[in-house]
Design a protein around this motif. Structure first.
Motif, PDB file in Angstrom:
ATOM      1  N   LYS A   1      15.080  10.466 -60.514  1.00 10.40           N
ATOM      2  CA  LYS A   1      14.713  11.200 -59.307  1.00 10.40           C
ATOM      3  C   LYS A   1      15.920  11.370 -58.390  1.00 10.40           C
ATOM      4  O   LYS A   1      16.134  12.439 -57.805  1.00 10.40           O
ATOM      5  CB  LYS A   1      13.589  10.468 -58.573  1.00 10.40           C
ATOM      6  N   LEU A   2      16.732  10.317 -58.291  1.00 13.02           N
ATOM      7  CA  LEU A   2      17.948  10.382 -57.484  1.00 13.02           C
ATOM      8  C   LEU A   2      18.903  11.446 -58.011  1.00 13.02           C
ATOM      9  O   LEU A   2      19.470  12.234 -57.240  1.00 13.02           O
ATOM     10  CB  LEU A   2      18.626   9.009 -57.492  1.00 13.02           C
ATOM     11  N   ALA A   3      19.075  11.506 -59.326  1.00  6.74           N
ATOM     12  CA  ALA A   3      19.974  12.489 -59.934  1.00  6.74           C
ATOM     13  C   ALA A   3      19.477  13.909 -59.694  1.00  6.74           C
ATOM     14  O   ALA A   3      20.249  14.810 -59.329  1.00  6.74           O
ATOM     15  CB  ALA A   3      20.092  12.223 -61.430  1.00  6.74           C
ATOM     16  N   THR A   4      18.181  14.114 -59.897  1.00  7.76           N
ATOM     17  CA  THR A   4      17.614  15.455 -59.726  1.00  7.76           C
ATOM     18  C   THR A   4      17.667  15.892 -58.268  1.00  7.76           C
ATOM     19  O   THR A   4      17.991  17.048 -57.962  1.00  7.76           O
ATOM     20  CB  THR A   4      16.165  15.481 -60.239  1.00  7.76           C
TER      21      THR A   4
ATOM     22  N   LEU B   1      20.574  17.593 -66.264  1.00  9.41           N
ATOM     23  CA  LEU B   1      20.474  16.143 -66.198  1.00  9.41           C
ATOM     24  C   LEU B   1      20.421  15.636 -67.632  1.00  9.41           C
ATOM     25  O   LEU B   1      19.478  15.930 -68.376  1.00  9.41           O
ATOM     26  CB  LEU B   1      19.227  15.706 -65.428  1.00  9.41           C
ATOM     27  N   ALA B   2      21.455  14.894 -68.045  1.00  8.37           N
ATOM     28  CA  ALA B   2      21.523  14.338 -69.402  1.00  8.37           C
ATOM     29  C   ALA B   2      20.904  12.947 -69.381  1.00  8.37           C
ATOM     30  O   ALA B   2      21.349  12.068 -68.637  1.00  8.37           O
ATOM     31  CB  ALA B   2      22.967  14.282 -69.877  1.00  8.37           C
ATOM     32  N   GLY B   3      19.869  12.733 -70.216  1.00  9.82           N
ATOM     33  CA  GLY B   3      19.043  11.528 -70.113  1.00  9.82           C
ATOM     34  C   GLY B   3      19.642  10.243 -70.608  1.00  9.82           C
ATOM     35  O   GLY B   3      19.083   9.174 -70.369  1.00  9.82           O
ATOM     36  N   ARG B   4      20.783  10.260 -71.305  1.00  8.92           N
ATOM     37  CA  ARG B   4      21.486   9.035 -71.708  1.00  8.92           C
ATOM     38  C   ARG B   4      22.921   9.402 -72.062  1.00  8.92           C
ATOM     39  O   ARG B   4      23.249  10.596 -72.194  1.00  8.92           O
ATOM     40  CB  ARG B   4      20.791   8.308 -72.864  1.00  8.92           C
TER      41      ARG B   4
ATOM     42  N   ALA C   1      26.518  22.475 -63.378  1.00  6.71           N
ATOM     43  CA  ALA C   1      26.578  21.110 -62.861  1.00  6.71           C
ATOM     44  C   ALA C   1      25.947  20.142 -63.862  1.00  6.71           C
ATOM     45  O   ALA C   1      24.968  20.481 -64.536  1.00  6.71           O
ATOM     46  CB  ALA C   1      25.874  21.012 -61.519  1.00  6.71           C
ATOM     47  N   VAL C   2      26.501  18.943 -63.961  1.00  8.14           N
ATOM     48  CA  VAL C   2      25.997  17.934 -64.898  1.00  8.14           C
ATOM     49  C   VAL C   2      25.943  16.576 -64.203  1.00  8.14           C
ATOM     50  O   VAL C   2      26.911  16.150 -63.559  1.00  8.14           O
ATOM     51  CB  VAL C   2      26.894  17.811 -66.148  1.00  8.14           C
TER      52      VAL C   2
END
Length: 359
Positions: free
Chosen positions: A183-186, A260-263, A284-285
């Motif tokens: 949530k913080l990343a998004t 957003l890359a999950g791992r 953006a990544v």
């Protein structure tokens, strides 16, 4: 001392290894005294202890820890089993090193294995470690239910779950707030003006992946952004799959402006695909998990960092407490991840977004 094997070393019969009797004869003491010294037990003077150690060194004596374990009252083996998903992954490797650092001063060695998300592999390795009288277990489980460990739990075997919570039994665990991290990343990407944010995620059934997807969607909901199913891709297991997925996303009629890359392995594939497309400064990544060299690519990678050093240290501390007889209810420690801004997550959208509500 370094020994180099020559042809003659392998031609003849293997020499017999020195025994406690040999050490006792050379040191001029009893076998029981040798046993006390090599097991670190009291009862021998400093001079006698040194004589035994000198004799053991001259004879190249190696103590049989397995045999002494069977004789000792506490039946300790000095081994802790650490079952992680992939010890070759930078997250698992960092966790393992931190765990070793925490346990080594207590005379414990860590025996590590990779599970590769295979439940039967997990059960088999646990069975082997129990048979070998491991003093404790650290589990990053591939199984989804853990009732099969109930008998070992009742027998008093200390075990600590890491990264994923236990289900079907209650025991100690150290996990990260995966929902909050995603949530913080998004939210960070949303605050930069992005509305078309894709997420690449691991297998649907993995608990950490489920929580991270939920955190991603919670941030979109909180910002009033309609969820776009085509931008959430799960079951991405390798950097090659991630690269292929990102290439497909970029070919959409309305492609994402952020990912957003999950791992960490997904982040690597994402960067490769963006580099091949010449889009590293256009999309953006934010990656979930930091990893070596993440700060050296161009642009440097913004990540959600899990403090693997602290995680391993906390796991080790709990395990040592249990081995030393600490009672009480199971401990469930949740560690908050942090956002590390380096540049890739701060790239603005390429084009003005359609008139959608801002967060």
């Amino acid at each position: 001392m370094t020994t180099t094997m020559t042809q003659s070393d392998s031609d003849g019969p293997r020499p017999a290894r020195a025994t406690m009797k040999d050490v006792a004869r050379l040191a001029g003491v009893s076998v029981k005294t040798v046993s006390r010294v090599v097991n670190g037990e009291p009862g021998a003077s400093t001079a006698v202890r040194q004589r035994v150690l000198d004799a053991a060194e001259r004879l190249d004596y190696r103590h049989n820890l397995g045999a002494s374990t069977l004789r000792r009252k506490d039946a300790r083996s000095g081994i802790v089993g650490a079952l992680l998903q992939d010890v070759g992954n930078s997250y698992s490797a960092g966790l393992l090193r931190s765990l070793e650092d925490a346990l080594r001063p207590a005379g414990l060695s860590v025996l590590a294995a990779s599970l590769d998300e295979e439940p039967e592999r997990e059960r088999g390795i646990v069975s082997d470690l129990v048979a070998r009288r491991a003093d404790g277990l650290v589990l990053m489980p591939a199984t989804h239910r853990h009732e099969y460990l109930l008998s070992e739990r009742r027998a008093g075997l200390p075990m600590v779950f890491v990264d994923r919570r236990p289900h079907g039994l209650d025991c100690d665990s150290v996990t990260v707030d995966n929902h909050g991290g995603a949530k913080l990343a998004t939210t960070h990407l949303l605050s930069g003006g992005h509305r078309r944010i894709a997420m690449l995620s691991d297998l649907e059934e993995i608990e950490t992946a489920v929580e991270r997807r939920a955190g991603y969607r919670a941030a979109l909901d909180a910002a009033g952004i309609e969820f776009a199913p085509e931008l959430l891709v799960h079951s991405v297991r390798s950097d090659l799959e991630a690269a292929r997925t990102v290439t497909e996303l970029l070919d959409l009629a309305d492609p994402p402006t952020a990912i957003l890359a999950g791992r960490n392995i997904i982040t690597v594939g994402t960067v490769r695909a963006l580099r091949a497309a010449g889009a590293t400064r256009e999309i953006a990544v934010v990656g979930f998990d930091d990893f070596p060299l993440a700060d050296l690519v161009e642009p440097a990678l913004t990540v959600i960092r899990q403090d693997v050093q602290r995680i391993g240290a906390e796991v080790g501390a709990i395990l040592l407490d249990r081995l030393n007889g600490a009672g009480g209810p199971p401990r469930h420690l949740v560690i908050e991840p942090t956002l590390v801004q380096r540049g890739s997550g701060e790239i603005p959208p390429r084009l003005p977004q359609r008139s959608l509500p801002r967060p």
